[in-house]
Design an enzyme around this catalytic site. Structure first.
Site, PDB file in Angstrom:
ATOM      1  N   GLY A 155       0.773  -1.252  -0.075  1.00 24.29           N
ATOM      2  CA  GLY A 155      -0.046   0.104  -0.131  1.00 24.29           C
ATOM      3  C   GLY A 155       0.844   1.305   0.120  1.00 24.29           C
ATOM      4  CG  LEU A 173      -2.649  -2.243  -3.386  1.00 28.11           C
ATOM      5  CD1 LEU A 173      -2.854  -1.468  -4.747  1.00 28.11           C
ATOM      6  CD2 LEU A 173      -3.069  -1.098  -2.259  1.00 28.11           C
ATOM      7  CG  ASP A 174       1.028  -3.047  -3.791  1.00 24.92           C
ATOM      8  OD1 ASP A 174       1.141  -2.886  -4.876  1.00 24.92           O
ATOM      9  OD2 ASP A 174       0.706  -2.387  -2.657  1.00 24.92           O
ATOM     10  CB  ALA A 175      -2.042  -9.603  -3.845  1.00 22.45           C
TER      11      ALA A 175
END
Lengths: 295, 295, 295, 295
Positions: free
Chosen positions: C212, C238-240
């Site tokens: 994040g 997100l960011d995964a």
């Protein structure tokens, strides 16, 4: 765009080397404290082999009620008490340093430094770029930097006038750093002497391995498992100057010379950028062919 | 304790080098598939410079209805079709390999390898340790490993008999690897030839920098910013054998030679352990003075 | 300037994933060998956890008497024999790939990729750059690349039309890679789905740490000793997304958040450039939220 | 064997933290200079976020005409002038520090530390090793170190007496460092408090990623490209203590969890050994949940 730091970040940076002795730090720090100076960053090193002492101190400029010239003038007495060999300097980060780049055809180090200057990463302005080829002129000019083309004659013995012209151009900018950004030409001894301590080169090997020409070819032939790059001060003896920074990157049997060249660029850019930043921030002290880097 | 792998992890490992040509992989993989072989791991490399092809294939042993000798015997035909220069081997991880260590007084590589063997990390047993000094005998014996002391005469010209004794002792174990774990003695050419491709050395520099004696002193004198270690096969020319692995560690101006020595140990241990494991797992193919490592 | 490789370097690149089974390599390599194909580079991986098999093979285009379409059409039969789940592709390095970059105000990744494209390092052309701010327009245009400014409304809930415009612009270039080069905006789920497997992001932390916003601030607060960067495919969470590449750089107590930011740039640039090159060279296969990278 | 340094290498090591203010260095260095003290190594750090100042100074013991107790007693006045919050200590490297190790079944960190102690690398003696399993007793005793077996009941709720016994055993050695060398048990809060600032743990992930159990399994599931290890001080909140050191090692898609475990060991050993050495050399100052490491 490079710009001087805001006033709260402005520093007076003292660098000093002298024969080691009791009480050096006490003298320097007492002098600074009596002026009300706030030390923001300090590095010390005593070298037991050479018996030499080194320090770098960054003082918040706004904490001192003096300009840099007056500060320097008052410090002279302290330095003198440390002996006649004492080698010191005091700089003011409120004044941006000046860089001149020497290039040939390889663009990556040039692009990298122009990008860093544009991003405000370097505490300096790039004053000019000088190339023995004109290939890189347009990108330099797109960054608003002056490009000078100084063509070289084929015959190495006839390059004196070209180097003379380069010297003239470089010196007209009174640079704090003359950066050979893959310039690929050996500087004549008089220029090495003239720019001593200010001329930085990036060599594309992990020195002292693979001195001289075509280091990636040499590395490939030997079958090494890591390739490297070295940022060093230029001295008359080829690739033998004091080393500021080195780093390596892993290669394997599947990598050909052209892969070494491609991957090596990344490490050349980083190593040159780090070495140059340390030089510009007065973090590098040279003594006996070696560097002390207060990074 | 080192032990053969459980049957589900047992592999037949084929390594092969030959002149590059169309259809090598097709031949080998068709041969394996026709036997029902399940390829667990495969590496390929075509070298455009030498025109040589290299492969390593690990086949699940339980998927092949043959013992390793019969498998080897059948593969001979495939290998012959690839030309008379073809160089190949087939090993069975169900048979643990054997290591003999040569040491002197420096304990760190020895400790490290004994610890790895005790932890089951090496696919091999340490059969014996031979030292020209007796200092390390007790720790070796505490690990249940035989230690042989072969003292060396002062005069380098009179060491022939000692090397003869070492050769005898080493050969009695029929080792797959003869490891010079900081042995600090130059092997005579006949031993280099006799153990060719099986004798591994760890040199405490980033070769080809700082060949020969006292590399950390040499590195200190030059002022490098990284120190390294190199694991290489032993050849008659000193520190010039094919390199299996290298790595480096950062040093700075505050590090003295003794700090280089201390920090260097960590990288020596790692580099030797990696190179040795690759050798024992038949991941290393040598050609033209260089290695292909299918790591 | 990026240009297709010379004919001798032109490759047909096959990538394939399918349930693991005996004889895959034999089938593929026999098919290639029967066409006279010379395999220049080959990678294989069997995943024992998922039971999936992966391969990438680069065949010298000049060794095959077929165009890429005909080659692809003939390979279809081989792929079908490997089962209905088989996922494969065949590309031709003779056709340069196309990149579109999304940027905001941070220039370093953009500069780096423009420099690499100009230096011929990327097997692709940068077709266009789209920014939600106009700050970077001039340097983009100096490189001869089209810049589109799509301003974003303050209110995140009203950004739908802007993302619609971006989608339109991006899609008009039919890009092989949509690179979020420090774009700093979360893509809406429909765009994540639409560009699945083609959209790459660079996150300035060592994921999964510091997901994040403001990861360098998070890293500073935790007191980590290394900071990192992660190149991943964009997914709705997100960011995964699947990670292509990561790397780290050492920091210490003397580094403030702004030093993390500055030093982090170097690692962001490198990690994004490596991940992007692997993506463009069809070295990355995705399965089960993870990547296989035949680097 | 660990032994105190020769007299010429004996140091008095001062560590101090206090609110930042003008003149700290001047006071301390003047005090030392007036005693004739030769400062061999000095580190300073001003933290602009917390407004705290940190220093570590190593003074050649032979240059001071006082014993450590008298030196400490005289320094008290200087410290008091720096304010009531000042936190300082003065140690004498002529007195070897003492370590107690807590272990379970995993041998690699234990082997590594025993080897380092045997090689004279640690400025400390290993006083005792305590295990909740007896597996590692023999190697400990082969190094001449006392091993205590304190078996743990299955039920975590009934471990109070075992931890009580451990506390008793540990405290009987008055250790400077209590090292959880892959102890794999969570210390109860009262022990965390009791050994605050002296208990070091090695966690096998790059914290804050993968807190808690089975971090290599977590890392494998996420598909990271580097795995790491973290040495931190133990605090009641699990894996959240101040970090002394971290490092990483590259993995790829071919590595299974057991490969992570094997490769991770190398980085666990190194990171723990570095963190422990810095702790023993009084290089680590803790403030606000973070460390300053004068390495």
């Amino acid at each position: 765009m490079s710009a001087p730091p805001p006033d709260s970040d402005r520093r007076f940076v003292l660098t000093l080397g002298c024969p080691d002795q009791i009480g050096i730090v006490a003298r320097i720090s007492t002098f600074i404290a009596e002026l009300g100076g706030s030390i923001v960053e300090a590095g010390y090193h005593s070298d037991p082999v050479t018996g030499w002492f080194f320090t770098r101190q960054a003082v918040r400029a706004s904490s001192i009620p003096l300009g840099v010239d007056e500060f320097r003038s008052r410090f002279r007495d302290v330095a003198m008490q440390l002996g006649p060999e004492t080698d010191w300097a005091l700089s003011d980060t409120g004044t941006l340093k000046r860089i001149v780049l020497l290039v040939s055809k390889e663009p990556h180090c040039l692009h990298d430094l122009l990008g860093r200057a544009a991003g405000g990463e370097l505490p300096a302005t790039i004053e000019a770029v000088i190339g023995n080829h004109a290939d890189l002129a347009s990108v330099v000019e797109a960054h608003g930097v002056k490009f000078h083309h100084v063509p070289f004659p084929r015959d190495p013995d006839e390059r004196g006038p070209a180097f003379g012209r380069i010297r003239e151009l470089v010196d007209s900018h009174e640079p704090d750093a003359v950066v050979l950004a893959r310039f690929m030409q050996v500087l004549p001894p008089d220029l090495c002497a003239h720019w001593k301590g200010r001329a930085l080169n990036i060599h594309h090997s992990f020195l002292p391995s693979f001195v001289g020409a075509k280091p990636y070819h040499q590395a490939f032939a030997r079958g090494v498992k890591l390739i490297g790059a070295t940022c060093h001060y230029v001295t008359p003896e080829l690739d033998a100057g004091p080393i500021l920074e080195q780093d390596v990157i892993r290669v394997d049997h599947a990598d050909e010379v052209r892969d070494f060249v491609r991957q090596g660029r990344d490490i050349e850019k980083l190593v040159l950028a780090r070495g140059l930043r340390w030089h510009l921030e007065d973090r590098v002290l040279v003594h006996g062919g070696k560097t002390v880097v207060f990074s």
